[in-house]
Design a protein around this motif. Sequence first.
Motif: not given
Length: 189
Positions: A153-165, A170-182
């Motif tokens: 949900c947080i990834i989906d909320k990123f601004p439009s300039a972060w489209k590539e990020f 999203k296309h990574k195979n492993e799931e991220l935690t909040l700590v890993e995302l940060l």
Amino acid sequence: MSIKFGKLTKFEGVDFRRWQKKMHFLLITLKVVYVLSTPCPEETKDETLEATRHKSKWENDDYICHGHILNAMFDPLFDTYQNMDSAKELWEALELKYMAEDASSKKFLVSDFNNYKMVDSRPVMEQYNELLCILGQFMQHDLKMDESIVVLCIIDKFPSAWKEFKRKVKHKNEELTLVELLGSHLCIE
């Protein structure tokens, strides 16, 4: 009693759960919290000295508990609740009124999280921290959401300039935690 406590914010009628937890901790520290759940000892005809002392201690602790709860309220609330006879009656009246209000605030929290949109004009880390604040309030209200869903949900909320990020993460195979995302992703970007 000259125990130093961290400043307890006076209750204004909002954030009851937070205030209640802090107040409960204070009452535990003062060793008077038991009066909120223990009825006053009954008077009997053949009351022993020990029973009289026990009843007197309970009444004194109830007075202290009642006073501390009232003292931790803003004046308009103090005026409303000052005539309650016991600490337990006061505590239950506050729970009855403000827990119901907290239940409706859960709906607003969920709505705040769902409707939050990050914008390009503000730093992403600042906005990320605002989202974490909302999620912290979820925990206060015992609202649970799977961490992987939160991250997506947080990834989906990123601004439009972060489209590539967003696409890359999203296309990574492993799931991220909040700590890993940060830690491994947001700080790098």
